[in-house]
Design an enzyme around this catalytic site. Sequence first.
Site, PDB file in Angstrom:
ATOM      1  CB  ALA A 259      52.518  36.631  47.447  1.00 50.85           C
ATOM      2  CG  ASN A 262      48.826  42.217  41.614  1.00 52.77           C
ATOM      3  OD1 ASN A 262      49.114  41.780  40.515  1.00 52.77           O
ATOM      4  ND2 ASN A 262      48.366  41.466  42.602  1.00 52.77           N
ATOM      5  CD  GLU A 295      55.343  38.671  46.155  1.00 51.83           C
ATOM      6  OE1 GLU A 295      55.380  39.383  45.127  1.00 51.83           O
ATOM      7  OE2 GLU A 295      55.709  37.476  46.164  1.00 51.83           O
TER       8      GLU A 295
END
Length: 856
Positions: A259, A262, A295
């Site tokens: 993953a 962003n 993430e």
Amino acid sequence: MKDASPAAQPQPIHLADYTPFGYLVDSVDLTFRLDPKATRVLSRIAFRPNPDARDSRFFLHGEELKLIAARIDGHAVSPRLLDGGLELDAPAQPFVFEAEVEISPESNTSLEGLYMSNGMYCTQCEAEGFRKITFYPDRPDVMAPFHVRIEGDLPVMLSNGNPTASGDGFTEWTDPWRKPSYLFALVAGDLVAREDSFTTMSGKHVDLKLWVRPGDEGKTAFGMEALKKSMAWDEEVYGREYDLDIFQIVAVSDFNMGAMENKGLNIFNTSAVLASPETSTDANFERIEAIIAHEYFHNWTGNRITCRDWFQLSLKEGLTVFRDQSFTADVRSEPVARISDVIALRGRQFREDNGPLAHQVQPDSFVEINNFYTATIYEKGAEIIRMIHTLVGPEDYRKALDLYFDRHDGQACTIDDWLTVFHDATGRDFTQFKRWYKQAGTPRLRVTENWMSDTGTYQLTFTQSTPPTPGQDVKEPLLIPIATGLISPNGDEVQATQILEMTEPTQTFTFDDLSAKPTPSILRGFSAPVILERDTTTEERAFLFAHDTDPFNKWEAGRALAKEVLTGMVTGGDAPQAAYLDALATMLRDDSLDPAFRALAMQMPGEDDMAQTLYDAGVTPDPDVIHDAAETLKQARAEHLQDLLPRLSAEMRVTEPFQSNAEQSGKRALGLGLLKLTTRLDGGRAAEKLWESADNMTLKLGALSCLLDAGKAETALAEFRETWKDDALVMDKWFMMQVGHAAPEQAVSVTEALTRDPLFNMKNPNRFRSVFGAFSAHPAGFHQASGDGYRLMANWLIRLDPVNPQITARMSGAFETWKRYDADRQGLIAAELDRILATDNLSRDTTEMVSRIRKA
Ligand code: TRP
Ligand code: ZN
């Protein structure tokens, strides 16, 4: 005449050459006119000379871009197009650079830049993919706020930050937080969202959206819960709050890694987010929870504070892995999490660190940064943070982290900045400690003991040494935190865990006032990523396996015992020792132990792990012999535990509705571990029953694995394929299982046959890995003396390279252990490596990896 000189070798870049970019970016405006074959990207970037830079060259990265037009302050300019970018004479005062470029997402199979996956547009920019989208200073120390407009006729069109406008055929997104280009993201397609919300600790409302393709809505509940848990944990444990109005996750089927963090728009491999009891195993659930946390945690460790350059990659990755490991330990079981992390560390990082690909956690140079997203940067990096945590203690760790966020928020930092924060917050000197970042290789820690019964004094003398690694022959002593406790002969803890700080090549630690010779429990919790070498007896290992109060070392003693038994079987043709089998039975019967712990403690050491262990002991490993010994030991275990199996298996049955929590998954893990043994005794009858009755993927797959072991899987495999042929993630398991369970001499033909299945698709990384990752993880199959396994692997790497260099380079690691093996195997492998290197137009990624492996 044709130039006869060999293709230019790709040039490495060096940490020592770092210089800041000559310009700062005040804002970035991007417009995307989406089209599969010809997407237009219009950029408007406000630059200003950087007062802190000496170099005023205006070079923008750009690859595979068709430049349509360029302007400076509204006037057309003609940039010099160079290899890898463009150059212009830039004004010495603030100016606006505009460009219009055309790209073709449809023909982008590298899965880097803007590409298409199942009709959906998506991006992957880390590390250097933004330069395939438009011309830009594509380096992490150039940070800017982004405004993005997406034009197209797709139902959903997303980018980073908050939505600020939308209408017929367009959406606009504004990300107020300055970020480097590697955190840019865009997604567009036919998507549906699971929606939820989170209220932060200061009372701010955050919209949460988890986007999937229609049909996958039923697999989003667990991911959303994991996200909310992660958000709450980061507030509680690190005091870190989320900072936008919306946080989105998108699931994509074609993705090179797990993953990507962003800003505000995480993009996930479907395998790292989609989950349901019917389609996912307990292991899948656990991994998904950890990756979602990872993430999300990057928002502070990676995004708000990013890396100055890619040599600092572990600054964000090591720290974020340590954070996700701590999260998992908190929300599940701490000992089980630690043991699992160490198994993974040894299986991947130690393997890397003891072979030709060994490198520093902070390298001095690299050729292709994509090749440095490694177990060393991630997992050894996390071990380094863990050691810092151990050395300074939890309070000072938190104090230092507060200072880190305070001092460096909004900056692109270095590992030195990080260590300076710890120095400033605690007063401790980290000069010697920094060697952990700069020295490659796994340290060996030898220990001897000395008992003086007349004075009741006990001494442990440690000697450390780190073997040479490529390009680094000489090693300095490291600061090693050695968590140690002492246990008396009756099993009581006479010395609670103490952190011995070793700084010298050889150092003695003394314990006084003991009434009897204690048994030492050394490196508790695996307090440093080293190989501990200690001459000891089987009896003592069995004693620690039974009595150690430290769960990690209890498990470790059992593991060492199993390895010792296997080593004796491989090298001396010994029979499996009764002392080991008895200890195993005692452990399994001990219901004060968590089933998940017992499942881990009964796991056999892996065959690759055994090969490395034998090699370290000066024995050339033979994968067939190791495989046969492992089979013999498994059979002996089954027979020895025969009486225990029915009752214990029954105790592990879960009657409540499926939940992917630690308690249920522990029972299933132990139950399936026992079923593997039962299968060796009943020819697969119990497994057949489970196959019929199982209503979740964990048990279904566990049953299938036993049926494969028993050679009775034919109908189950056909049924499985028919049921799940349209579910890619489940079919990945079907491919993987068959390769992993093939008899060694059949592994090549089974693998080849699977590549001819219409559902095999090398362009999809998950599918390619499910076959070839499984194949290279099957040592006795891959290392067939004929060399057929090597040939098969090389053929497919050569075929995949033009399609997806990143995955090809990564998978070439299958060969990284080749120097362990006999001369014949080495010769066969060398020939295959040379054949790969001789391939026309081999990518930079694969060239670097294969030549590093070959050079060993
Ligand atoms: N930063 C990502 C992570 O650790 C890693 C990653 C995702 C990545 N996709 C990538 C790295 C592609 C290199 C190339 O969470
Ligand atoms: Zn990461």
